[in-house]
Scaffold this motif. Structure first.
Motif, PDB file in Angstrom:
ATOM      1  N   LEU A   5       0.830  -1.199   0.000  1.00 32.12           N
ATOM      2  CA  LEU A   5       0.000   0.000   0.000  1.00 32.12           C
ATOM      3  C   LEU A   5       0.868   1.255   0.000  1.00 32.12           C
ATOM      4  O   LEU A   5       0.574   2.230  -0.711  1.00 32.12           O
ATOM      5  CB  LEU A   5      -0.925  -0.005   1.213  1.00 32.12           C
ATOM      6  N   ARG A   6       1.943   1.232   0.769  1.00 36.20           N
ATOM      7  CA  ARG A   6       2.838   2.388   0.815  1.00 36.20           C
ATOM      8  C   ARG A   6       3.420   2.675  -0.562  1.00 36.20           C
ATOM      9  O   ARG A   6       3.451   3.820  -1.014  1.00 36.20           O
ATOM     10  CB  ARG A   6       3.964   2.143   1.832  1.00 36.20           C
ATOM     11  N   GLN A   7       3.883   1.614  -1.243  1.00 37.86           N
ATOM     12  CA  GLN A   7       4.474   1.807  -2.565  1.00 37.86           C
ATOM     13  C   GLN A   7       3.440   2.304  -3.563  1.00 37.86           C
ATOM     14  O   GLN A   7       3.737   3.156  -4.415  1.00 37.86           O
ATOM     15  CB  GLN A   7       5.079   0.488  -3.056  1.00 37.86           C
ATOM     16  N   GLU A   8       2.213   1.807  -3.448  1.00 39.78           N
ATOM     17  CA  GLU A   8       1.151   2.269  -4.350  1.00 39.78           C
ATOM     18  C   GLU A   8       0.866   3.751  -4.152  1.00 39.78           C
ATOM     19  O   GLU A   8       0.713   4.512  -5.116  1.00 39.78           O
ATOM     20  CB  GLU A   8      -0.127   1.452  -4.111  1.00 39.78           C
ATOM     21  N   LEU A   9       0.811   4.190  -2.897  1.00 43.68           N
ATOM     22  CA  LEU A   9       0.557   5.601  -2.615  1.00 43.68           C
ATOM     23  C   LEU A   9       1.717   6.482  -3.074  1.00 43.68           C
ATOM     24  O   LEU A   9       1.503   7.586  -3.585  1.00 43.68           O
ATOM     25  CB  LEU A   9       0.300   5.789  -1.117  1.00 43.68           C
ATOM     26  N   ILE A  10       2.940   5.984  -2.895  1.00 44.68           N
ATOM     27  CA  ILE A  10       4.106   6.742  -3.366  1.00 44.68           C
ATOM     28  C   ILE A  10       4.067   6.891  -4.883  1.00 44.68           C
ATOM     29  O   ILE A  10       4.314   7.976  -5.424  1.00 44.68           O
ATOM     30  CB  ILE A  10       5.408   6.060  -2.908  1.00 44.68           C
ATOM     31  N   ASN A  11       3.745   5.802  -5.570  1.00 45.25           N
ATOM     32  CA  ASN A  11       3.675   5.861  -7.036  1.00 45.25           C
ATOM     33  C   ASN A  11       2.601   6.833  -7.492  1.00 45.25           C
ATOM     34  O   ASN A  11       2.794   7.587  -8.462  1.00 45.25           O
ATOM     35  CB  ASN A  11       3.406   4.473  -7.595  1.00 45.25           C
ATOM     36  N   ARG A  12       1.462   6.824  -6.816  1.00 43.17           N
ATOM     37  CA  ARG A  12       0.391   7.754  -7.179  1.00 43.17           C
ATOM     38  C   ARG A  12       0.846   9.198  -6.986  1.00 43.17           C
ATOM     39  O   ARG A  12       0.547  10.077  -7.809  1.00 43.17           O
ATOM     40  CB  ARG A  12      -0.857   7.477  -6.334  1.00 43.17           C
ATOM     41  N   HIS A  13       1.567   9.435  -5.890  1.00 42.18           N
ATOM     42  CA  HIS A  13       2.049  10.795  -5.634  1.00 42.18           C
ATOM     43  C   HIS A  13       3.032  11.233  -6.706  1.00 42.18           C
ATOM     44  O   HIS A  13       2.971  12.369  -7.186  1.00 42.18           O
ATOM     45  CB  HIS A  13       2.704  10.850  -4.255  1.00 42.18           C
ATOM     46  N   LEU A  14       3.938  10.332  -7.094  1.00 43.06           N
ATOM     47  CA  LEU A  14       4.922  10.674  -8.123  1.00 43.06           C
ATOM     48  C   LEU A  14       4.240  10.986  -9.447  1.00 43.06           C
ATOM     49  O   LEU A  14       4.623  11.919 -10.162  1.00 43.06           O
ATOM     50  CB  LEU A  14       5.918   9.527  -8.298  1.00 43.06           C
ATOM     51  N   ILE A  15       3.204  10.212  -9.776  1.00 42.80           N
ATOM     52  CA  ILE A  15       2.471  10.460 -11.021  1.00 42.80           C
ATOM     53  C   ILE A  15       1.736  11.794 -10.944  1.00 42.80           C
ATOM     54  O   ILE A  15       1.700  12.560 -11.911  1.00 42.80           O
ATOM     55  CB  ILE A  15       1.491   9.306 -11.290  1.00 42.80           C
ATOM     56  N   THR A  16       1.160  12.082  -9.785  1.00 43.28           N
ATOM     57  CA  THR A  16       0.434  13.343  -9.616  1.00 43.28           C
ATOM     58  C   THR A  16       1.357  14.543  -9.762  1.00 43.28           C
ATOM     59  O   THR A  16       0.967  15.579 -10.306  1.00 43.28           O
ATOM     60  CB  THR A  16      -0.249  13.375  -8.235  1.00 43.28           C
ATOM     61  N   MET A  17       2.608  14.418  -9.307  1.00 42.26           N
ATOM     62  CA  MET A  17       3.547  15.528  -9.341  1.00 42.26           C
ATOM     63  C   MET A  17       4.347  15.596 -10.633  1.00 42.26           C
ATOM     64  O   MET A  17       5.167  16.497 -10.794  1.00 42.26           O
ATOM     65  CB  MET A  17       4.516  15.413  -8.151  1.00 42.26           C
ATOM     66  N   ALA A  18       4.123  14.665 -11.567  1.00 42.75           N
ATOM     67  CA  ALA A  18       4.915  14.625 -12.802  1.00 42.75           C
ATOM     68  C   ALA A  18       4.736  15.902 -13.615  1.00 42.75           C
ATOM     69  O   ALA A  18       3.638  16.439 -13.725  1.00 42.75           O
ATOM     70  CB  ALA A  18       4.519  13.409 -13.635  1.00 42.75           C
ATOM     71  N   GLN A  19       5.829  16.394 -14.181  1.00 38.80           N
ATOM     72  CA  GLN A  19       5.814  17.578 -15.030  1.00 38.80           C
ATOM     73  C   GLN A  19       6.648  17.317 -16.279  1.00 38.80           C
ATOM     74  O   GLN A  19       7.461  16.397 -16.310  1.00 38.80           O
ATOM     75  CB  GLN A  19       6.365  18.800 -14.280  1.00 38.80           C
ATOM     76  N   ILE A  20       6.446  18.135 -17.290  1.00 44.70           N
ATOM     77  CA  ILE A  20       7.203  18.007 -18.531  1.00 44.70           C
ATOM     78  C   ILE A  20       8.146  19.192 -18.686  1.00 44.70           C
ATOM     79  O   ILE A  20       7.962  20.233 -18.060  1.00 44.70           O
ATOM     80  CB  ILE A  20       6.271  17.938 -19.759  1.00 44.70           C
ATOM     81  N   ASP A  21       9.146  19.004 -19.519  1.00 41.51           N
ATOM     82  CA  ASP A  21      10.014  20.110 -19.922  1.00 41.51           C
ATOM     83  C   ASP A  21       9.371  20.751 -21.145  1.00 41.51           C
ATOM     84  O   ASP A  21       9.267  20.132 -22.205  1.00 41.51           O
ATOM     85  CB  ASP A  21      11.407  19.586 -20.251  1.00 41.51           C
ATOM     86  N   GLN A  22       8.915  21.978 -20.971  1.00 43.92           N
ATOM     87  CA  GLN A  22       8.174  22.645 -22.044  1.00 43.92           C
ATOM     88  C   GLN A  22       8.998  22.752 -23.321  1.00 43.92           C
ATOM     89  O   GLN A  22       8.449  22.717 -24.424  1.00 43.92           O
ATOM     90  CB  GLN A  22       7.738  24.037 -21.586  1.00 43.92           C
TER      91      GLN A  22
END
Length: 407
Positions: A5-22
């Protein structure tokens, strides 16, 4: 908290914070209305913009974006000049990518003729999905249709490419309402809800196709020329209830059907899914109980961090080194900078947590605070430290709100 569960929540957070180089993706807009920080969730349309969505008939693109009004992430679906905003579920994948992304799964329908089998038929746990998983999906999808139909509306996107799976088996239907907007004709004098009953019947047929595709583990199974072969596969491998449910949904009826009609076919399996959901909820509540204090301790550390080592306050560069602030500085050293007799760092998380809890509670227990030059020893209670802590932080808050002298 369980590692999974911890790893799943961490992965979700990383995906939520993902950004691109414009600079690498100039085609992605920096802002769309009140949304910013766009991140593509699907491959961008080709430059020639000829490729269209097989579902909607328009060029589409999908992004994660943050709303500047509430600072929450959303899923933006752009279709032509329209933008639809939906809740963003980090880590979600479509049913298409989870279950229908293996070209070898279609071999039973595409490489063999009827009655000619080069090997054994696909079986549960050996090429086919377990029936319990299919029923778990049926319960959730039929519940979604029941909610939509009860409101007098239709889903119209019951398709593996628009059904999201989060976690292991949690389903959500995406892009609901898109067809209602795309097909709306303001010039019509007819009630736009006049065709809703027809759309609801189409939803049931689409549900039947999804269930049949899951039972065959192949989208080829729902093609008209393969239906007989697909139903044979279902009859051999699954229960009569599942077979009857598929036949009921896909067979033309002389009367209007309702999603409630399939409830007797689901039967006691509904309680199986309910028990599984409640057990999952119990596990998550237990993990939450273990972590519930983290937010409180974090707030204590954040407040303490705003006080310690502040370079200047009220034009006084020695503010953090005098008075109550000096006690809090020594307490910070007591928390984090302990050493052994040999001078090595002494790291003990239980010591840190215990001291922070005592500070928060303001217990009368005494504590010895030693200066860094070891020439001074101050004996104070946690109650005294809490008073110093609260008064100092309130002083900072008052200055931040303009109630004190300007810095």
């Amino acid at each position: 908290m369980a590692d999974e569960l911890r790893q799943e929540l961490i992965n979700r957070h990383l995906i939520t914070m993902a950004q691109i180089d414009q600079a690498d993706m100039p085609a992605v807009p920096t802002e769309v209305d009140s949304y910013h920080s766009l991140f593509p969730l699907e491959p961008l349309p080709p430059p020639n913009r000829i490729q269209k969505s097989s579902n909607f008939g328009y060029i589409t693109s999908c992004y994660k974006a943050v709303n500047s009004k509430d600072d929450l992430p959303y899923c933006l679906r752009r279709i032509h000049a329209l933008v639809f905003a939906y809740d963003f579920h980090a880590g979600g994948e479509t049913m298409m990518s989870r279950h229908f992304n293996d070209p070898n799964a279609d071999a039973y329908f595409t490489k063999r003729k009827w009655g000619q089998h080069d090997g054994p038929l696909p079986r549960q746990h050996a090429g086919l999905l377990p029936e319990s998983l299919i029923w778990a999906y049926i319960v959730q999808l039929s519940s979604a249709l029941r909610t939509i139909h009860t409101a007098g509306l239709a889903c119209r996107v019951m398709d593996p490419t628009k059904i999201l799976i989060t976690g292991k088996t949690r389903l959500r239907v995406n892009c609901v309402g898109v067809f209602d907007v795309l097909t709306f004709d303001n010039s019509q004098n007819n009630n736009p809800l006049a065709l809703m009953a027809q759309y609801q019947q189409a939803d049931l047929i689409s549900l039947g196709k999804v269930v049949l595709a899951l039972a065959c583990n192949s989208l080829a199974g729902i093609q008209r020329e393969n239906l007989q072969k697909a139903m044979e596969l279902v009859t051999i491998n699954y229960s009569s209830d599942l077979k009857n449910l598929i036949l009921y949904l896909l067979t033309d009826q002389n009367r209007m059907r309702s999603v409630n009609d399939i409830m007797p076919m689901i039967g006691a399996r509904f309680y199986t899914q309910l028990d599984a959901a409640q057990m999952r909820n119990d596990v998550i509540e237990e993990d939450l109980a273990k972590e519930v204090q983290n937010g409180r301790l974090f707030r204590l550390l954040a407040k303490l961090g705003t006080i310690n080592e502040r370079p200047e306050f009220q034009k006084d560069p020695t503010w953090s080194e005098t008075g109550d602030r000096y006690l809090l500085k020594l307490f910070r050293d007591h928390l984090f900078h302990q050493v052994t007799e040999a001078g090595a760092p002494w790291i003990d998380l239980s010591h840190i947590i215990s001291c922070l809890n005592k500070l928060d509670a303001g217990v009368p227990e005494k504590i010895s605070l030693i200066s860094r030059d070891e020439k001074s020893v101050l004996v104070v209670t946690y109650s005294d430290l809490k008073r110093c802590f609260e008064n100092t932080f309130q002083e900072l808050i008052a200055a931040a709100n303009g109630q004190g002298s300007s810095i």
